[in-house]
Scaffold this motif. Structure first.
Motif, mmCIF file in Angstrom:
data_model
loop_
_atom_site.group_PDB
_atom_site.id
_atom_site.type_symbol
_atom_site.label_atom_id
_atom_site.label_comp_id
_atom_site.label_asym_id
_atom_site.label_seq_id
_atom_site.Cartn_x
_atom_site.Cartn_y
_atom_site.Cartn_z
ATOM 1 N N ARG A 26 -12.147 26.923 -30.366
ATOM 2 C CA ARG A 26 -11.897 27.304 -28.972
ATOM 3 C C ARG A 26 -10.615 26.655 -28.437
ATOM 4 O O ARG A 26 -9.793 27.309 -27.791
ATOM 5 N N LEU A 27 -10.455 25.366 -28.706
ATOM 6 C CA LEU A 27 -9.287 24.656 -28.192
ATOM 7 C C LEU A 27 -8.017 25.172 -28.841
ATOM 8 O O LEU A 27 -6.987 25.322 -28.177
ATOM 9 N N TRP A 28 -8.058 25.458 -30.133
ATOM 10 C CA TRP A 28 -6.877 25.986 -30.809
ATOM 11 C C TRP A 28 -6.503 27.354 -30.253
ATOM 12 O O TRP A 28 -5.331 27.618 -29.969
ATOM 13 N N GLN B 299 -19.521 21.510 -27.164
ATOM 14 C CA GLN B 299 -18.574 21.671 -28.268
ATOM 15 C C GLN B 299 -17.942 20.335 -28.669
ATOM 16 O O GLN B 299 -16.894 20.298 -29.297
ATOM 17 N N ILE B 300 -18.585 19.229 -28.277
ATOM 18 C CA ILE B 300 -18.076 17.901 -28.590
ATOM 19 C C ILE B 300 -19.109 17.146 -29.422
ATOM 20 O O ILE B 300 -20.299 17.143 -29.087
ATOM 21 N N GLU B 301 -18.640 16.515 -30.496
ATOM 22 C CA GLU B 301 -19.536 15.740 -31.354
ATOM 23 C C GLU B 301 -19.717 14.313 -30.838
ATOM 24 O O GLU B 301 -20.824 13.800 -30.745
ATOM 25 N N SER B 302 -18.616 13.649 -30.507
ATOM 26 C CA SER B 302 -18.686 12.248 -30.094
ATOM 27 C C SER B 302 -17.357 11.853 -29.456
ATOM 28 O O SER B 302 -16.394 12.628 -29.466
ATOM 29 N N ILE C 2 -11.696 12.322 -28.947
ATOM 30 C CA ILE C 2 -12.830 13.237 -28.785
ATOM 31 C C ILE C 2 -12.974 14.065 -30.055
ATOM 32 O O ILE C 2 -12.066 14.835 -30.413
ATOM 33 N N ALA C 3 -14.082 13.877 -30.757
ATOM 34 C CA ALA C 3 -14.359 14.636 -31.983
ATOM 35 C C ALA C 3 -15.062 15.940 -31.617
ATOM 36 O O ALA C 3 -16.084 15.934 -30.923
ATOM 37 N N LEU C 4 -14.494 17.053 -32.077
ATOM 38 C CA LEU C 4 -14.995 18.370 -31.714
ATOM 39 C C LEU C 4 -15.906 18.949 -32.790
ATOM 40 O O LEU C 4 -15.781 18.636 -33.975
ATOM 41 N N THR C 5 -16.800 19.815 -32.360
ATOM 42 C CA THR C 5 -17.566 20.617 -33.319
ATOM 43 C C THR C 5 -16.636 21.676 -33.888
ATOM 44 O O THR C 5 -15.540 21.924 -33.347
ATOM 45 N N PRO C 6 -17.018 22.350 -34.972
ATOM 46 C CA PRO C 6 -16.176 23.452 -35.483
ATOM 47 C C PRO C 6 -15.884 24.499 -34.422
ATOM 48 O O PRO C 6 -14.758 25.004 -34.322
#
Length: 377
Positions: A316-318, A286-289, A307-311
């Protein structure tokens, strides 16, 4: 006249109410829209190589940042309370504390029975022998030996240097006297992480030496001895035991007590409590970069990890953070918890920032690991 006057009085109230309504829509409309966009139900996930993990410290442990890394510290069930965890409270006092092996815990949650066994041993203060080389016996094979399997029966008696009824053998094994055996015990652990509840069998290893061997060791305590002295003391202990057979140990009973169902349940209790209070929120999937930058401060360099997240990761984190303000997360990379940030608000953005990190090598490793995992997908 009075109706016109009344209408004139109502008009300002209507205008004021309109402004209030618009203001409420402006404030809460964004939140409702944001909540709607971030809504959705996600299946639980199993741990990965990179994990952002939610922890509920009211289960009887706390988070301690030590040597620039974060650690989980277990104590008595009621020793720690949610929201009161800090370094001074964990380091001070007489509270019984044990460090929780995070790497083995996460691997165990993922289905690794050996790693989960090490985790259970640590929580139950069972030490795996480091220097000795005891024979390893699965509880299942001990039962076969007890049931009469001739090969296993002979081997077990030789490995513990005593018959299963407690009778001394007519020979001596130095390895048996020094090391005894390790009893490999299956401990079922109910895990509610990474999907539907399932049972993972942890393999817990407990050292066992019979009382006859322990008596010989007691006789030799604080003495310099060689193999001849060792043999002589074993013979003396064996003679005394033959002269008083009522003092023989019921070896079968002792061994079975090691892996009785009640013992398995007792060993599983603390481990289950901790595991079920741990929630893998996002993994590398669930992580982009990731990247980091450096800040200078009066105390030296500090680093901020981005940490850039995927949608899906953002949602999920929210969902996890919105009702857990004030609690903590762990960022775990390759089994090492490198940060333990507090949740200060609902984390609804597409990028997570963890600031104030002190060890650049850990931050760099995290960035490299995250980006390399994404590059292989």
């Amino acid at each position: 006249m009075s109706r016109a006057l009344n209408r004139n009085f109502r008009t300002p109230y209507k205008i004021a109410f309109g402004f209030v309504l618009l203001a409420l829509l402006a404030v809460y409309g964004y939140r409702w829209a944001n909540d709607y966009m971030l809504s959705g139900t996600f299946a639980p996930i199993a741990p990965g190589q990179v994990n952002v993990v939610g922890v509920d410290t009211s289960a009887g442990y706390g988070i301690l940042v030590e040597n620039r890394a974060a650690k989980l510290v277990a104590g008595n069930k009621d020793a720690f309370k949610a929201g009161t965890m800090d370094e001074s409270s964990l380091e001070g006092g007489s509270t019984d504390k044990r460090f929780i092996p995070i790497k083995e815990m996460l691997k165990g949650i993922g289905g690794d029975g050996e790693a989960l066994g090490f985790f259970v041993m640590r929580l139950n203060d069972i030490k795996d022998p480091e220097l000795s080389s005891p024979a390893l016996w699965k509880a299942e094979d001990i039962e076969k030996a007890i049931a009469g399997d001739p090969t296993l029966h002979r081997k077990l008696a030789s490995d513990i240097n005593v018959e299963l009824d407690g009778t001394p053998l007519d020979h001596i094994s130095k390895n048996a006297l020094y090391n005894g055996i390790l009893v490999d015990i299956p401990v079922p652990i109910q895990v509610n992480v990474g999907g539907p509840p399932r049972t993972i069998v942890a393999r817990v290893k407990r050292p066992y030496r019979p009382t006859l061997v322990l008596d010989v060791e007691r006789r030799l305590k604080d003495r310099n001895y060689d193999v001849h002295t060792l043999t002589a003391e074993y013979i003396n202990a064996a003679r005394e035991l033959k002269a008083h057979p009522d003092g023989r140990e019921n070896v079968v009973k002792s061994l079975r007590a090691f892996y009785a169902k009640s013992e398995q349940m007792s060993m599983a209790e603390a481990a289950t409590r901790v595991i079920n209070s741990v929630t893998p929120v996002i993994t590398e999937n669930q992580i982009e970069s990731a990247r980091y930058d450096t800040q200078e401060s009066s105390k030296g360099k500090r680093f901020t990890l981005h940490i850039a997240l995927t949608p899906e990761g953002r949602k999920r984190l929210w969902q996890f953070s919105r009702n857990r303000i004030g609690s903590q997360l762990l960022l775990v990379v390759d089994g090492v918890a490198i940060a333990a940030p507090f949740i200060q608000h609902g984390l609804s953005e597409g990028e997570v920032q963890i600031s104030g990190m002190e060890e650049e090598s850990l931050v760099q490793d995290a960035v490299d690991t995250i980006n390399s995992k994404r590059a292989t997908k």
